[in-house]
Design an enzyme around this catalytic site. Structure first.
Site, mmCIF file in Angstrom:
data_model
loop_
_atom_site.group_PDB
_atom_site.id
_atom_site.type_symbol
_atom_site.label_atom_id
_atom_site.label_comp_id
_atom_site.label_asym_id
_atom_site.label_seq_id
_atom_site.Cartn_x
_atom_site.Cartn_y
_atom_site.Cartn_z
ATOM 1 N N LEU A 56 -10.268 -43.485 -3.115
ATOM 2 C CA LEU A 56 -10.371 -43.261 -4.562
ATOM 3 C C LEU A 56 -11.809 -43.581 -4.954
ATOM 4 C CD1 LEU A 56 -9.148 -42.523 -7.259
ATOM 5 C CD2 LEU A 56 -8.312 -44.854 -7.479
ATOM 6 N N HIS A 57 -12.665 -42.553 -4.923
ATOM 7 C CA HIS A 57 -14.088 -42.748 -5.180
ATOM 8 C C HIS A 57 -14.435 -42.435 -6.640
ATOM 9 C CE1 HIS A 57 -14.779 -38.345 -4.689
ATOM 10 N NE2 HIS A 57 -13.789 -38.472 -3.833
ATOM 11 N N ALA A 58 -15.690 -42.596 -6.991
ATOM 12 C CA ALA A 58 -16.146 -42.583 -8.393
ATOM 13 C C ALA A 58 -15.773 -41.330 -9.178
ATOM 14 C CB ALA A 58 -17.651 -42.804 -8.446
#
Length: 88
Positions: A14-16
């Site tokens: 779950l990245h930016a």
């Protein structure tokens, strides 16, 4: 209270970018919305909170909402994360 569990399938976790989209979606609701991972819960409306969890790929997460629009909030966030290909 409404909630759902999901498996993070994005290879980066779950990245930016998808986290920002999910936080923006959560912010439109009045309900209190939480993201839980490995026993820690953060406010789903806080990008710093979400990013502080450092959720990697193949992780089990739980999104929960409590309030007048909890059901719609949970459904919307689930759709957003699926659209962003973060969860299956």
């Amino acid at each position: 209270m409404k909630e759902f569990n999901a498996l993070v399938v994005d290879p980066v976790g779950l990245h930016a970018r998808p986290a920002t989209v999910a936080v923006n979606a959560a912010s439109k609701f009045k309900s209190e919305i939480k993201l839980s991972y490995k026993g820690r819960s953060v406010n789903m409306k806080s990008i710093m909170g979400v990013m502080s969890l450092g959720i990697p790929t193949q992780s089990e997460i739980t999104i929960s909402a409590e309030g007048e629009d909890a059901e719609a909030a949970v459904q919307t966030i689930e759709e957003v994360l699926k659209t962003q290909k973060v969860i299956a």
